[in-house]
Design an enzyme around this catalytic site. Structure first.
Site, PDB file in Angstrom:
ATOM      1  N   GLY A  34       0.793  -1.225   0.000  1.00 57.01           N
ATOM      2  CA  GLY A  34       0.000   0.000   0.000  1.00 57.01           C
ATOM      3  C   GLY A  34       0.824   1.272   0.000  1.00 57.01           C
ATOM      4  O   GLY A  34       0.268   2.379   0.022  1.00 57.01           O
ATOM      5  N   ALA A  35       2.151   1.141  -0.054  1.00 57.19           N
ATOM      6  CA  ALA A  35       3.007   2.326  -0.025  1.00 57.19           C
ATOM      7  C   ALA A  35       2.929   3.129  -1.318  1.00 57.19           C
ATOM      8  O   ALA A  35       3.242   4.327  -1.347  1.00 57.19           O
ATOM      9  CB  ALA A  35       4.464   1.924   0.243  1.00 57.19           C
ATOM     10  N   SER A 105       9.856  -6.753  -0.712  1.00 56.31           N
ATOM     11  CA  SER A 105      11.249  -7.141  -0.420  1.00 56.31           C
ATOM     12  C   SER A 105      11.677  -6.627   0.959  1.00 56.31           C
ATOM     13  O   SER A 105      12.469  -5.700   1.054  1.00 56.31           O
ATOM     14  CB  SER A 105      12.201  -6.648  -1.513  1.00 56.31           C
ATOM     15  OG  SER A 105      11.965  -5.321  -1.897  1.00 56.31           O
TER      16      SER A 105
END
Length: 205
Positions: A34-35, A105
């Site tokens: 959601g970034a 990641s």
């Protein structure tokens, strides 16, 4: 491996890069779910594509439909997922492309391992540093709700840690400013390090 020798073909990365008029790199967008990683990477690819550059976007969800559809979400499987993506990205960079990858990641070890497989300057880490509170408010896939209720185990940012980069080439918080400004910052950086030609990109304003 035994009995396997790398075959050096006559057309190399330098020749492919010259033909395309760009210097190939891998931009690695990392951050919480959601970034805004995929949104930002997609907007940058669109801008570069419209300016005539040769690109490809590797998205975390998309690769699990094919390349990594045999993998789950254990630590071992997530590591293998990123290893495969790194190897595919290496081939694409060798083809002379500007590659954009959008993956959570979560560990520095994973990201540093991929960086180490590229020549200096060809791996550009973009930390999409949008705060957890904002990501959780957005929750575009409803994953945070499921993670908070216990439906999803080992969810990064909730029940599993995210290790922010210590020295990313670029840091962008998508909760601050607008998408066009953020894309412009990425383009300016790529121009400054001679990945793309400033004259070619000038039409973008």
């Amino acid at each position: 491996m035994t009995n396997i020798v790398w075959h050096q073909h006559p057309v190399d990365q330098a020749a492919r890069s010259k033909q395309k008029g760009q210097n190939p790199v891998l931009l690695w967008f990392t951050g919480l779910s959601g970034a805004g990683k995929s949104t930002l990477a997609g907007a940058l690819e669109r801008a570069l594509f419209e300016a005539g550059f040769h690109t490809y976007l590797l998205d975390g969800d998309n690769v699990r439909h094919g390349l990594c559809n045999d993998l789950g979400f254990t630590v071992k499987d997530r590591d293998e997922n990123l290893r495969r993506v790194g190897e595919v990205a290496k081939l694409m960079v060798d083809a002379g492309l500007v590659i954009l990858s959008a993956f959570i990641s979560p560990t520095r070890e994973e990201r540093d391992s991929i960086r180490a497989s590229f020549p200096a300057g060809q791996f550009i880490e973009v930390h999409v540093s949008t705060p957890l509170s904002v990501c959780e408010q957005r929750d575009p896939k409803g994953l945070y709700v499921k993670a908070r209720s216990g439906e999803i185990a080992n969810f990064t940012g909730v029940s599993s840690p995210y290790e922010a980069p210590l020295a990313a080439e670029l840091t962008i918080d998508t909760s601050k400013g607008d998408l066009a400004t953020q894309v412009r910052a990425l383009i300016d950086y790529l121009t400054a390090i001679n990945v793309i030609n400033a004259d070619k990109i000038s039409a973008l304003g």
